[in-house]
Design a protein around this motif. Structure first.
Motif, PDB file in Angstrom:
ATOM      1  N   TYR A 288      45.804  37.398  31.974  1.00 15.26           N
ATOM      2  CA  TYR A 288      45.103  38.020  33.094  1.00 15.26           C
ATOM      3  C   TYR A 288      45.620  37.438  34.415  1.00 15.26           C
ATOM      4  CZ  TYR A 288      41.744  39.906  29.749  1.00 15.26           C
ATOM      5  OH  TYR A 288      41.157  40.578  28.714  1.00 15.26           O
ATOM      6  N   ASN A 289      45.544  38.224  35.492  1.00 16.51           N
ATOM      7  CA  ASN A 289      45.915  37.664  36.793  1.00 16.51           C
ATOM      8  C   ASN A 289      44.773  36.797  37.310  1.00 16.51           C
ATOM      9  OD1 ASN A 289      43.990  39.410  38.117  1.00 16.51           O
ATOM     10  ND2 ASN A 289      45.498  41.058  38.056  1.00 16.51           N
TER      11      ASN A 289
ATOM     12  N   GLU B 204      43.135  36.885  40.026  1.00 13.61           N
ATOM     13  CA  GLU B 204      42.033  37.604  40.657  1.00 13.61           C
ATOM     14  C   GLU B 204      40.976  38.017  39.627  1.00 13.61           C
ATOM     15  OE1 GLU B 204      45.713  38.358  43.218  1.00 13.61           O
ATOM     16  OE2 GLU B 204      45.221  38.300  41.084  1.00 13.61           O
ATOM     17  N   THR B 205      41.438  38.473  38.463  1.00 13.17           N
ATOM     18  CA  THR B 205      40.506  38.849  37.396  1.00 13.17           C
ATOM     19  C   THR B 205      39.806  37.618  36.833  1.00 13.17           C
ATOM     20  OG1 THR B 205      41.901  40.744  36.810  1.00 13.17           O
ATOM     21  CG2 THR B 205      40.273  40.039  35.185  1.00 13.17           C
TER      22      THR B 205
ATOM     23  N   GLY C 190      37.123  36.841  39.004  1.00  7.96           N
ATOM     24  CA  GLY C 190      36.042  37.787  38.754  1.00  7.96           C
ATOM     25  C   GLY C 190      35.168  37.331  37.604  1.00  7.96           C
TER      26      GLY C 190
ATOM     27  N   ALA D 299      38.761  37.276  46.942  1.00  9.62           N
ATOM     28  CA  ALA D 299      39.894  37.898  46.243  1.00  9.62           C
ATOM     29  C   ALA D 299      39.582  38.223  44.784  1.00  9.62           C
ATOM     30  CB  ALA D 299      41.119  36.979  46.303  1.00  9.62           C
ATOM     31  N   MET D 300      38.386  37.869  44.302  1.00 11.47           N
ATOM     32  CA  MET D 300      38.093  38.089  42.884  1.00 11.47           C
ATOM     33  C   MET D 300      38.015  39.575  42.545  1.00 11.47           C
ATOM     34  SD  MET D 300      35.152  37.244  44.666  1.00 11.47           S
ATOM     35  CE  MET D 300      33.476  37.845  44.891  1.00 11.47           C
ATOM     36  N   ASP D 301      38.511  39.915  41.368  1.00 20.77           N
ATOM     37  CA  ASP D 301      38.499  41.291  40.865  1.00 20.77           C
ATOM     38  C   ASP D 301      37.375  41.424  39.846  1.00 20.77           C
ATOM     39  OD1 ASP D 301      38.990  43.837  39.962  1.00 20.77           O
ATOM     40  OD2 ASP D 301      40.816  43.320  38.860  1.00 20.77           O
TER      41      ASP D 301
ATOM     42  N   ALA E 282      35.703  44.183  38.985  1.00 19.74           N
ATOM     43  CA  ALA E 282      35.833  45.385  38.157  1.00 19.74           C
ATOM     44  C   ALA E 282      36.691  45.119  36.924  1.00 19.74           C
ATOM     45  CB  ALA E 282      36.437  46.523  38.980  1.00 19.74           C
ATOM     46  N   GLY E 283      37.691  44.260  37.055  1.00 19.03           N
ATOM     47  CA  GLY E 283      38.565  43.969  35.932  1.00 19.03           C
ATOM     48  C   GLY E 283      37.911  43.182  34.817  1.00 19.03           C
TER      49      GLY E 283
END
Length: 449
Positions: free
Chosen positions: A115-116, A118-119, A122, A249-251, A253-254
């Motif tokens: 995972y990146n 940002e995810t 998240g 910057a957190m994602d 939704a992912g």
């Protein structure tokens, strides 16, 4: 004339009331401490925690996060956590991005699972929100207050052993060995020797009740390292880098896919029970445990901890958690939130004085951690050693924390052992509903996570 007397009395009392605002805010006399003691304790805790300012950005950089932004995010997240803990809960506990949790973030979620970052942030945010929900609903406090007394003391001792192992490892006094797992490091090297000197110096000064023994010893060993050319002067101040690369910057939704469930639960479980062990251990040392076994302001401490983790994800760091190194400040006399506030202010200052903060060598703080570990082992004296169903789970809890290098795993194995032994010996009445639930959760954790 008589009507003027009350006015004169009011005027006479107002100066001490104004000058004693710290007393009113932190209830210093009630906890048997002073402003001077709290400030020294805060500095002591900060020095033992300061390594996170440099270690965490390096680990985050391995996940692809900008190093400068990670440095500032670490300082800001730690400062907010400490201020919340001090001003709201009045606890002498420092908070910062969790060691172990940051390694899981970088090397498992990003490195192994792909995972990146940002995810991954998240997932930290979602787990923090769940953590806060459990805290606000008082479920977490109910769970912690239902922990048997023997396991509470074992947690404190286990955290001490874990802290001691970290100190010994950091100092190079114990090192890894392919043949025997661990062995004695080289005592011909200055690092291990200076760490040992720091530990012994703290012990001797503390025996003679020298005020600020831990801080004095850390500074003395740092100066010794400077004299030997091991500590280098790198300047005084530097401009903090920009936080922009990681801010919000957190994602989120992912995170909402089946494969991320285990990641969110892992962050939640490890954070929850690492914090439980730390708060239990520090509370015992700080005298925050009431005669009936309940812990003073536990609910507020839990809320401060969980809220800090949510904000930490927003600025760009893994879960912010209570630090076992807080025990160093408690050993130096810290008893109230003024200690934590001092730590928070120093984290803010560290953004501008990073070169000076970086001068404190690891072997100096390691000596302090080893000494505090010894103090925390004293809780084992309160365990009912004649009752095997209490003493054996306590030993498992304390021993497995350092051997698995995980506070959370040590707690889990101890709880499972407790429930199995009580059930196997017919002592079902001593197993609360929450203990059955926790045991099931821990077993599921080992099977599925």
């Amino acid at each position: 004339m008589e009507s003027r007397k009350p006015e004169a009395q009011t005027l006479d009392l107002s100066p001490p009331l104004r000058s004693g605002w710290l007393e009113r805010l932190f209830k210093l006399s009630l906890h048997g401490t002073t402003v001077k003691t709290e400030l020294i304790a805060g500095v002591t805790t900060f020095i033992t925690m300061a390594y996170i300012i440099f270690v965490n950005p390096n680990i985050m950089a391995d996940a692809g996060i900008d190093h400068g932004a990670a440095f500032v995010a670490t300082c800001i997240a730690a400062a907010l956590g400490c201020l919340l803990m001090g001003l709201y809960a009045n606890w002498p506990v420092g908070l910062a991005p969790g060691m172990g949790l940051n390694a899981f973030f970088t090397y498992t979620v990003v490195g192994t699972m792909g995972y990146n970052w940002e995810t991954a942030l998240g997932a930290v945010f979602v787990s923090g929100v769940l953590f806060m929900f459990l805290t606000l609903s008082r479920v977490r406090e109910w769970l912690l207050n239902s922990i048997p007394v023997s396991l509470r003391y074992a947690m404190g001792a286990g955290v001490g052993l874990f802290l001691g192992l970290i100190g010994l490892k950091t100092a190079g006094i114990v090192v890894d060995s392919p043949a025997t797992l661990i062995k004695l490091g080289s005592l011909h090297e200055p690092g291990p020797l200076l760490a040992a000197v720091c530990f012994l110096m703290i012990a001797v000064l503390s025996y003679h009740r020298v005020f600020g023994a831990i801080l004095i010893s850390i500074i003395a060993v740092t100066l010794a390292g400077w004299g030997l050319g091991l500590v280098h002067y790198n300047g005084v101040m530097s401009t903090p880098p920009s936080l922009a690369p990681t801010w919000m910057a957190m994602d989120v939704a992912g995170v909402f896919n089946v494969s991320m469930i285990s990641v969110v639960l892992a962050f939640l479980f490890v954070h929850m029970f690492d914090t439980a062990g730390t708060l239990m251990g520090v509370a015992q040392r700080a005298g925050l445990v009431k005669p009936d076994g309940k812990i003073e302001n536990l609910s507020k401490a839990l809320k401060a901890d969980s809220a800090s983790s949510v904000f930490g994800a927003m600025v760009g760091v893994p879960p912010v958690t209570s630090y076992v190194e807080s025990a160093a400040g408690v050993a130096a006399g810290g008893r109230t939130g003024l200690t934590a506030v001092t730590v928070g202010v120093l984290f803010i200052a560290a953004m501008f004085f990073a070169p000076l903060a970086g001068m404190i060598p690891a072997y100096a703080t390691a000596g302090a951690l080893i000494y505090v570990a010894m103090l925390m082992m004293g809780g084992m004296a309160h365990i009912e050693w004649d009752e095997a169903t209490d003493s054996i789970p306590a030993i498992v809890t304390a021993i497995m924390m350092p051997l698995t290098f995980s506070v959370a795993d040590g707690i889990a194995l101890g709880f499972i052992t407790y429930v199995v032994l009580k059930a196997g010996t017919g002592k079902y009445k001593e197993i609360s509903v929450s203990l059955w639930a926790l045991c099931a959760i821990f077993i599921a954790k080992f099977i599925f996570l």
